[in-house]
Design a protein around this motif. Structure first.
Motif, PDB file in Angstrom:
ATOM      1  N   GLN A  12       3.285   0.282  -0.318  1.00 39.30           N
ATOM      2  CA  GLN A  12       3.712   1.347  -1.214  1.00 39.30           C
ATOM      3  C   GLN A  12       2.561   1.758  -2.125  1.00 39.30           C
ATOM      4  O   GLN A  12       1.626   0.975  -2.354  1.00 39.30           O
ATOM      5  CB  GLN A  12       4.899   0.885  -2.039  1.00 39.30           C
ATOM      6  CG  GLN A  12       6.167   0.652  -1.213  1.00 39.30           C
ATOM      7  CD  GLN A  12       7.367   0.326  -2.085  1.00 39.30           C
ATOM      8  OE1 GLN A  12       7.221  -0.170  -3.197  1.00 39.30           O
ATOM      9  NE2 GLN A  12       8.562   0.623  -1.578  1.00 39.30           N
ATOM     10  N   ALA A  13       2.663   2.938  -2.648  1.00 37.92           N
ATOM     11  CA  ALA A  13       1.659   3.419  -3.594  1.00 37.92           C
ATOM     12  C   ALA A  13       1.536   2.434  -4.753  1.00 37.92           C
ATOM     13  O   ALA A  13       2.553   1.956  -5.277  1.00 37.92           O
ATOM     14  CB  ALA A  13       2.026   4.804  -4.098  1.00 37.92           C
ATOM     15  N   ASP A  15       0.113  -0.509  -4.476  1.00 35.07           N
ATOM     16  CA  ASP A  15      -0.104  -1.847  -3.924  1.00 35.07           C
ATOM     17  C   ASP A  15      -1.569  -2.059  -3.568  1.00 35.07           C
ATOM     18  O   ASP A  15      -2.397  -1.132  -3.646  1.00 35.07           O
ATOM     19  CB  ASP A  15       0.759  -2.054  -2.680  1.00 35.07           C
ATOM     20  CG  ASP A  15       2.215  -2.259  -3.004  1.00 35.07           C
ATOM     21  OD1 ASP A  15       3.033  -2.234  -2.058  1.00 35.07           O
ATOM     22  OD2 ASP A  15       2.540  -2.434  -4.195  1.00 35.07           O
ATOM     23  N   PRO A  87      -1.068   7.480  -1.378  1.00 32.39           N
ATOM     24  CA  PRO A  87      -0.705   8.027  -0.057  1.00 32.39           C
ATOM     25  C   PRO A  87      -1.895   8.673   0.656  1.00 32.39           C
ATOM     26  O   PRO A  87      -1.982   8.599   1.890  1.00 32.39           O
ATOM     27  CB  PRO A  87       0.382   9.047  -0.394  1.00 32.39           C
ATOM     28  CG  PRO A  87       1.018   8.514  -1.630  1.00 32.39           C
ATOM     29  CD  PRO A  87      -0.109   7.913  -2.421  1.00 32.39           C
ATOM     30  N   THR A  90      -4.012   6.818   3.277  1.00 34.56           N
ATOM     31  CA  THR A  90      -3.492   6.557   4.615  1.00 34.56           C
ATOM     32  C   THR A  90      -4.488   7.009   5.673  1.00 34.56           C
ATOM     33  O   THR A  90      -4.906   8.171   5.681  1.00 34.56           O
ATOM     34  CB  THR A  90      -2.151   7.279   4.822  1.00 34.56           C
ATOM     35  OG1 THR A  90      -1.181   6.714   3.932  1.00 34.56           O
ATOM     36  CG2 THR A  90      -1.665   7.142   6.258  1.00 34.56           C
ATOM     37  N   VAL A 121       0.153   4.202   3.413  1.00 30.85           N
ATOM     38  CA  VAL A 121       0.603   4.064   2.040  1.00 30.85           C
ATOM     39  C   VAL A 121       1.743   5.048   1.813  1.00 30.85           C
ATOM     40  O   VAL A 121       1.556   6.263   1.911  1.00 30.85           O
ATOM     41  CB  VAL A 121      -0.536   4.320   1.044  1.00 30.85           C
ATOM     42  CG1 VAL A 121      -0.055   4.058  -0.384  1.00 30.85           C
ATOM     43  CG2 VAL A 121      -1.745   3.455   1.366  1.00 30.85           C
ATOM     44  N   SER A 122       2.903   4.528   1.518  1.00 31.09           N
ATOM     45  CA  SER A 122       4.063   5.386   1.276  1.00 31.09           C
ATOM     46  C   SER A 122       4.199   5.691  -0.210  1.00 31.09           C
ATOM     47  O   SER A 122       3.808   4.884  -1.064  1.00 31.09           O
ATOM     48  CB  SER A 122       5.335   4.698   1.778  1.00 31.09           C
ATOM     49  OG  SER A 122       5.571   3.514   1.051  1.00 31.09           O
ATOM     50  N   SER A 123       4.756   6.840  -0.493  1.00 30.21           N
ATOM     51  CA  SER A 123       4.887   7.259  -1.906  1.00 30.21           C
ATOM     52  C   SER A 123       6.202   6.776  -2.511  1.00 30.21           C
ATOM     53  O   SER A 123       7.069   6.278  -1.833  1.00 30.21           O
ATOM     54  CB  SER A 123       4.802   8.780  -1.986  1.00 30.21           C
ATOM     55  OG  SER A 123       5.798   9.359  -1.186  1.00 30.21           O
TER      56      SER A 123
END
Length: 123
Positions: A12-13, A15, A87, A90, A121-123
C-alpha cells in the motif's frame, strides 16, 4: 554474469520494500550497480546507482529522499530500500551491473541486467 532481482510485491502507499540483487559469474565488487524501472506503457528509467566501493550514489529526483541504494560486496548483493512508496512507483524494477566502477545514470553503461521484479503500490 547473472543478476537475480527479488523482493518485489504488492504494497500500500506509504509502505516500504527492500529489493535485492544477487550477482554471480563476475567479480561483483569491481563494477557499479544500478537500479532501473519500467512502468506499463513507459520507457525504462533510471532509479539509483552506486559505485563499486559504495562511496558514491546518485538518485533520480522522484525517489530522492525515499529510496536508498546499497551493496554488500562480500555477499555479491545489492539492495534498494524503498520507503514511503507511492502508486507512481509501480513498475518492474531491474538491477544492472555497470561496465565501469563509477556510479552512472547512463543506461548504455550497464551490460548485464537482471530479470526484473514487479513492485505494485496501491493507493
Amino acid at each position: 554474469v547473472q543478476l537475480q532481482a527479488s523482493g518485489g510485491g504488492l504494497v500500500q502507499a506509504g509502505d516500504s520494500l527492500r529489493l535485492s540483487c544477487a550477482a554471480s559469474g563476475r567479480t561483483f565488487s569491481r563494477y557499479a550497480l544500478g537500479w532501473f524501472r519500467q512502468a506499463p506503457g513507459k520507457e525504462r528509467e533510471f532509479v539509483a546507482t552506486i559505485s563499486r566501493g559504495g562511496d558514491v550514489t546518485y538518485y533520480a529526483d522522484p525517489v530522492k529522499g525515499r529510496f536508498t541504494i546499497s551493496r554488500d560486496n562480500a555477499k555479491n548483493t545489492g539492495y534498494l530500500q524503498m520507503n514511503s512508496l507511492k502508486p507512481e512507483d509501480t513498475a518492474v524494477y531491474y538491477c544492472a551491473s555497470g561496465t565501469t566502477a563509477s556510479a552512472t545514470r547512463r543506461v548504455d553503461l550497464y551490460d548485464y541486467w537482471g530479470q526484473g521484479t514487479l513492485v505494485t503500490v496501491s493507493s
